[in-house]
Structures are given as structure tokens and as C-alpha cells.
Design a protein around this motif. Structure first.
Motif, PDB file in Angstrom:
ATOM      1  N   ASN A  63       4.487  12.303  -5.179  1.00  0.00           N
ATOM      2  CA  ASN A  63       4.257  13.456  -4.296  1.00  0.00           C
ATOM      3  C   ASN A  63       3.160  14.571  -4.744  1.00  0.00           C
ATOM      4  O   ASN A  63       2.358  15.262  -4.235  1.00  0.00           O
ATOM      5  N   LEU A  64       3.299  14.805  -6.251  1.00  0.00           N
ATOM      6  CA  LEU A  64       2.489  15.684  -6.849  1.00  0.00           C
ATOM      7  C   LEU A  64       1.098  14.979  -7.025  1.00  0.00           C
ATOM      8  O   LEU A  64       0.177  15.645  -6.711  1.00  0.00           O
ATOM      9  N   LEU A  65       1.156  13.633  -7.336  1.00  0.00           N
ATOM     10  CA  LEU A  65      -0.315  13.180  -7.805  1.00  0.00           C
ATOM     11  C   LEU A  65      -0.965  12.843  -6.266  1.00  0.00           C
ATOM     12  O   LEU A  65      -2.264  12.924  -6.394  1.00  0.00           O
ATOM     13  N   THR A  66      -0.370  12.849  -5.084  1.00  0.00           N
ATOM     14  CA  THR A  66      -1.140  12.779  -4.017  1.00  0.00           C
ATOM     15  C   THR A  66      -0.966  14.203  -3.101  1.00  0.00           C
ATOM     16  O   THR A  66      -1.429  14.350  -1.993  1.00  0.00           O
ATOM     17  N   LYS A  67      -0.615  15.171  -3.810  1.00  0.00           N
ATOM     18  CA  LYS A  67      -0.718  16.673  -3.354  1.00  0.00           C
ATOM     19  C   LYS A  67       0.140  16.774  -1.824  1.00  0.00           C
ATOM     20  O   LYS A  67      -0.059  17.506  -1.375  1.00  0.00           O
ATOM     21  N   VAL A  68       1.174  15.756  -1.836  1.00  0.00           N
ATOM     22  CA  VAL A  68       2.225  16.276  -0.854  1.00  0.00           C
ATOM     23  C   VAL A  68       2.991  17.158  -1.485  1.00  0.00           C
ATOM     24  O   VAL A  68       3.595  18.199  -0.482  1.00  0.00           O
ATOM     25  N   LEU A  69       3.128  17.633  -2.459  1.00  0.00           N
ATOM     26  CA  LEU A  69       3.719  18.801  -3.235  1.00  0.00           C
ATOM     27  C   LEU A  69       2.456  19.375  -4.196  1.00  0.00           C
ATOM     28  O   LEU A  69       2.053  18.806  -4.758  1.00  0.00           O
ATOM     29  N   HIS A  75      -2.090  19.848 -14.631  1.00  0.00           N
ATOM     30  CA  HIS A  75      -3.444  19.384 -13.896  1.00  0.00           C
ATOM     31  C   HIS A  75      -3.264  18.046 -13.805  1.00  0.00           C
ATOM     32  O   HIS A  75      -2.824  17.158 -14.565  1.00  0.00           O
ATOM     33  N   ILE A  76      -3.999  17.550 -12.842  1.00  0.00           N
ATOM     34  CA  ILE A  76      -4.296  16.180 -12.461  1.00  0.00           C
ATOM     35  C   ILE A  76      -5.642  15.810 -12.192  1.00  0.00           C
ATOM     36  O   ILE A  76      -6.471  16.619 -11.643  1.00  0.00           O
ATOM     37  N   CYS A  77      -6.061  14.634 -12.921  1.00  0.00           N
ATOM     38  CA  CYS A  77      -7.514  14.400 -13.200  1.00  0.00           C
ATOM     39  C   CYS A  77      -7.583  12.930 -12.554  1.00  0.00           C
ATOM     40  O   CYS A  77      -6.812  12.156 -12.887  1.00  0.00           O
ATOM     41  N   ILE A  83      -8.656  17.508 -10.070  1.00  0.00           N
ATOM     42  CA  ILE A  83      -8.359  17.215  -8.591  1.00  0.00           C
ATOM     43  C   ILE A  83      -7.146  17.954  -8.241  1.00  0.00           C
ATOM     44  O   ILE A  83      -6.562  17.925  -7.261  1.00  0.00           O
ATOM     45  N   THR A  84      -6.615  18.928  -9.158  1.00  0.00           N
ATOM     46  CA  THR A  84      -5.196  19.572  -9.051  1.00  0.00           C
ATOM     47  C   THR A  84      -5.328  20.526  -7.513  1.00  0.00           C
ATOM     48  O   THR A  84      -4.286  20.568  -6.926  1.00  0.00           O
ATOM     49  N   ALA A  85      -6.513  21.232  -7.222  1.00  0.00           N
ATOM     50  CA  ALA A  85      -6.560  21.883  -5.954  1.00  0.00           C
ATOM     51  C   ALA A  85      -6.898  21.354  -4.772  1.00  0.00           C
ATOM     52  O   ALA A  85      -6.878  21.821  -3.691  1.00  0.00           O
ATOM     53  N   LYS A  86      -6.947  19.855  -4.901  1.00  0.00           N
ATOM     54  CA  LYS A  86      -7.333  19.113  -3.856  1.00  0.00           C
ATOM     55  C   LYS A  86      -6.343  19.014  -2.887  1.00  0.00           C
ATOM     56  O   LYS A  86      -5.187  18.963  -3.046  1.00  0.00           O
ATOM     57  N   ARG A  93      -9.444  10.586   0.598  1.00  0.00           N
ATOM     58  CA  ARG A  93     -10.722  10.311   0.696  1.00  0.00           C
ATOM     59  C   ARG A  93     -11.527   9.865  -0.730  1.00  0.00           C
ATOM     60  O   ARG A  93     -12.645   9.244  -0.599  1.00  0.00           O
ATOM     61  N   LEU A  94     -10.830   9.965  -1.790  1.00  0.00           N
ATOM     62  CA  LEU A  94     -11.403   9.692  -2.992  1.00  0.00           C
ATOM     63  C   LEU A  94     -10.727   8.319  -3.218  1.00  0.00           C
ATOM     64  O   LEU A  94     -11.468   7.739  -4.409  1.00  0.00           O
ATOM     65  N   GLY A  95     -10.285   7.882  -2.458  1.00  0.00           N
ATOM     66  CA  GLY A  95      -9.862   6.245  -2.527  1.00  0.00           C
ATOM     67  C   GLY A  95      -8.267   6.125  -3.148  1.00  0.00           C
ATOM     68  O   GLY A  95      -7.952   5.003  -3.382  1.00  0.00           O
ATOM     69  N   VAL A  96      -7.493   7.254  -3.294  1.00  0.00           N
ATOM     70  CA  VAL A  96      -6.119   7.065  -3.886  1.00  0.00           C
ATOM     71  C   VAL A  96      -5.066   7.431  -2.546  1.00  0.00           C
ATOM     72  O   VAL A  96      -5.075   8.265  -1.841  1.00  0.00           O
ATOM     73  N   VAL A  97      -4.531   5.933  -2.257  1.00  0.00           N
ATOM     74  CA  VAL A  97      -3.962   5.861  -1.119  1.00  0.00           C
ATOM     75  C   VAL A  97      -2.485   5.302  -1.486  1.00  0.00           C
ATOM     76  O   VAL A  97      -2.109   4.536  -2.292  1.00  0.00           O
ATOM     77  N   ARG A  98      -1.233   5.918  -0.786  1.00  0.00           N
ATOM     78  CA  ARG A  98      -0.133   5.554  -1.073  1.00  0.00           C
ATOM     79  C   ARG A  98       0.744   5.123  -0.016  1.00  0.00           C
ATOM     80  O   ARG A  98       0.478   5.439   1.475  1.00  0.00           O
ATOM     81  N   SER A  99       1.748   4.292  -0.137  1.00  0.00           N
ATOM     82  CA  SER A  99       2.758   4.125   0.778  1.00  0.00           C
ATOM     83  C   SER A  99       3.957   4.846   0.639  1.00  0.00           C
ATOM     84  O   SER A  99       4.293   5.439  -0.362  1.00  0.00           O
ATOM     85  N   PHE A 100       5.023   4.604   1.467  1.00  0.00           N
ATOM     86  CA  PHE A 100       6.242   5.611   1.233  1.00  0.00           C
ATOM     87  C   PHE A 100       7.562   4.652   1.171  1.00  0.00           C
ATOM     88  O   PHE A 100       7.646   3.322   1.627  1.00  0.00           O
ATOM     89  N   GLN A 101       8.614   5.291   0.886  1.00  0.00           N
ATOM     90  CA  GLN A 101       9.709   4.239   0.703  1.00  0.00           C
ATOM     91  C   GLN A 101      10.343   3.697   2.229  1.00  0.00           C
ATOM     92  O   GLN A 101      10.639   2.535   2.210  1.00  0.00           O
ATOM     93  N   ILE A 102      10.033   4.490   3.195  1.00  0.00           N
ATOM     94  CA  ILE A 102      10.492   4.070   4.416  1.00  0.00           C
ATOM     95  C   ILE A 102       9.196   3.483   5.133  1.00  0.00           C
ATOM     96  O   ILE A 102       8.011   3.914   5.289  1.00  0.00           O
ATOM     97  N   SER A 103       9.575   2.330   5.760  1.00  0.00           N
ATOM     98  CA  SER A 103       8.026   1.499   6.121  1.00  0.00           C
ATOM     99  C   SER A 103       7.500   2.222   7.386  1.00  0.00           C
ATOM    100  O   SER A 103       8.167   2.835   8.207  1.00  0.00           O
ATOM    101  N   ALA A 104       6.498   2.399   7.261  1.00  0.00           N
ATOM    102  CA  ALA A 104       5.610   3.384   8.341  1.00  0.00           C
ATOM    103  C   ALA A 104       4.669   2.772   9.156  1.00  0.00           C
ATOM    104  O   ALA A 104       3.538   2.639   8.695  1.00  0.00           O
ATOM    105  N   VAL A 105       5.082   2.023  10.083  1.00  0.00           N
ATOM    106  CA  VAL A 105       4.428   1.432  10.944  1.00  0.00           C
ATOM    107  C   VAL A 105       4.711   1.882  12.429  1.00  0.00           C
ATOM    108  O   VAL A 105       5.701   2.476  12.706  1.00  0.00           O
ATOM    109  N   PHE A 106       3.841   1.494  13.565  1.00  0.00           N
ATOM    110  CA  PHE A 106       4.158   1.914  14.703  1.00  0.00           C
ATOM    111  C   PHE A 106       4.716   0.468  15.383  1.00  0.00           C
ATOM    112  O   PHE A 106       4.202  -0.417  15.883  1.00  0.00           O
ATOM    113  N   PRO A 107       6.309   0.797  15.659  1.00  0.00           N
ATOM    114  CA  PRO A 107       6.942  -0.341  16.036  1.00  0.00           C
ATOM    115  C   PRO A 107       6.709  -1.024  17.363  1.00  0.00           C
ATOM    116  O   PRO A 107       6.671  -2.034  17.604  1.00  0.00           O
TER     117      PRO A 107
END
Length: 263
Positions: A63-69, A75-77, A83-86, A93-107
Motif C-alpha cells: 500500500n505504501l509502494l503504490t501510494k494507497v497509504l 522515500h520511494i524511488c 516518487i514518494t509524493a506521487k 501511469r509509470l507502469g507499476v500495477v498491482r492486484s489485491f488479495q480479494i479478486s477484483a472482477v465485475f461478476p
């Protein structure tokens, strides 16, 4: 703009440079340090695992690395740039994409339509509600390609909610791949799976890791041993050990943290 000066050992000089780096990263909640002074380097092109007992701070790090928190300190580089303030959107948009513990699809949507939704933003169609659905037809070729990449080609007309759990996870990975990530963060991709699904999704992660960097949180240590080049073990928000699976699995402190015994 802050840039980190990287001090490399002789062995590290022959390795790819870090694509993502955290220095002194900390997150406190009312005085409780969920992450405490984390120094982490993820090498470009590697598959890197974060493991540790429950409550070790693994998802908080994601959550910190993807700025959810927002970090309390540190600092994060990414690729040498701070990119700490981003924002979360900036990170994606930089190309860092995450998934979550709970499957996130439109059922209620089909596999095909889930993929077309994911493809709208990178293809400039996001939010263009005034256009007819026919405007999405140009996304079909890429949607079918993504489905084939994750072995969902024959499920394109199936509702996502009707898929077995392992297939839903495969669809979620496909929707992240629709954003053409440089770096993929997978948060417990095998959570809740039966034995019949684990091998298939493990092979899928191995395939999608080709040509990109993967940072994953995973509790299945057999899968971690099979997939990962480097492992970082967290305990109480701090790094307990780092290295290959052989190195960390033979570490007395790691065995103590996982099993309550250093034997």
C-alpha cells in the motif's frame, strides 16, 4: 527531485539495477509502527517475494509502494526518480500495477467485457460515455490475446462470477496486464485456492513474469521457492532476512518467526 545514490557491492554490479527502491520507509498508525525503517531494493526483471508471518506488514508495504497509504517517513524511488509524493494514479501511469488479495472482477460481466473495461483507459476510451458500444469493438483483438495469455480463450462469453476461483484470479491478472505494466505487484495471488488451481496460476505467474518485474506477497512457500529470485522476510514491519529461498529458509531467526522454534 530526490535521486538515490546506490552503493553496489561487486556481486550487485553484475546484476540489473533496482527498478524500485525504498529507503527508511515507515508507516505509523497512532504510534504503532506497521512498517519501521524499511530498506528494500527490487532488481529489474526479477521475481521478488515479500514473506512473513501474519501482521508482519507485507500488505502495508504494498500500500505504501503504490501510494494507497502515505508514508510517515522515508522515500520511494522508481528507476532512479523519487516518487514518494506521487498519487496512486501517477504510480499506475509509470507502469507499476498491482492486484489485491480479494479478486477484483465485475461478476455480472463476461470475461470479454471485463477485459474490454480494463483496456479502455490505455486505449483512450475511458469515460467516453457518449460513444456507442461499437466503439469498443476495436479492443476485441487485444482482449482475445490477453485471454489466450492466461488460458481463458474458451471462456470469453462466460460471466466472470460463474468462473472457478482460479479462473477468476487468472482474469484479474489479465486485467492488470491490459495496462501493460512494467512492474507487477501481486498481493497473495494464490490466497483461497485449492490444490487444483495453484499449479495453473503458478505457471501463469511464471509466464507473465517474462520481460517484466514482479513483486509478490505470498504465503505458499513452495510457490515462492519455485518462482522467486530473491526473498525478503518481514517481521514486525522490519526486514528479518533477505536472500535466496535456500538462504532464508536456513536462517534461524526466520524459522523462529514462522514456527516459534529455531530448531
Amino acid at each position: 527531485m530526490i535521486k538515490f545514490q546506490i552503493h553496489e557491492t561487486r556481486d550487485e554490479m553484475t546484476s540489473p539495477p533496482p527498478i524500485l527502491e525504498a529507503r527508511g520507509l515507515a508507516k505509523e498508525f497512532r504510534g504503532f509502527a506497521a512498517v519501521d525503517g524499511l530498506n528494500l531494493q527490487v532488481r529489474e526483471g526479477s521475481v521478488h517475494a515479500l514473506i512473513g508471518p501474519n501482521g508482519a506488514g507485507k500488505t502495508t508495504v504494498f500500500n505504501l509502494l503504490t501510494k494507497v497509504l502515505k508514508p510517515t517517513r522515508g522515500h520511494i524511488c522508481f528507476r532512479g526518480n523519487d516518487i514518494t509524493a506521487k498519487s496512486t494514479a501517477d504510480i499506475a501511469r509509470l507502469g507499476v500495477v498491482r492486484s489485491f488479495q480479494i479478486s477484483a472482477v465485475f461478476p455480472t460481466l463476461t470475461v470479454k467485457d471485463n477485459l474490454r473495461v480494463a483496456l479502455q483507459r490505455p486505449n483512450g476510451l475511458s469515460g467516453q460515455w457518449w460513444k456507442s458500444l461499437n466503439a469498443l469493438d476495436r479492443l476485441d483483438e487485444r482482449a482475445y490475446s490477453l485471454a489466450e495469455d492466461v488460458d481463458l480463450g474458451k471462456y470469453m462469453k462466460h460471466r466472470a462470477g460463474d468462473l472457478p476461483y482460479g479462473r477468476k484470479r487468472a482474469l484479474e491478472i489479465a486485467t492488470t496486464l491490459a495496462l501493460d505494466p512494467v512492474m507487477l505487484l501481486l498481493d497473495e495471488p494464490l490466497a483461497g485456492m485449492g490444490h487444483e488451481d495453484i499449479e495453473g496460476v503458478t505457471q501463469l505467474i511464471d509466464r507473465v513474469a517474462k520481460g517484466r518485474t514482479v513483486l509478490m506477497v505470498e504465503h505458499n512457500l513452495k510457490v515462492v521457492a519455485k518462482l522467486c529470485d530473491k526473498i525478503t522476510v518481514l517481521a514486525r514491519g522490519q526486514i528479518l532476512a533477505e536472500g535466496t529461498y535456500t538462504e532464508v529458509s536456513s536462517n534461524r531467526e526466520v524459522r523462529q518467526a514462522y514456527m516459534g522454534s529455531a530448531a
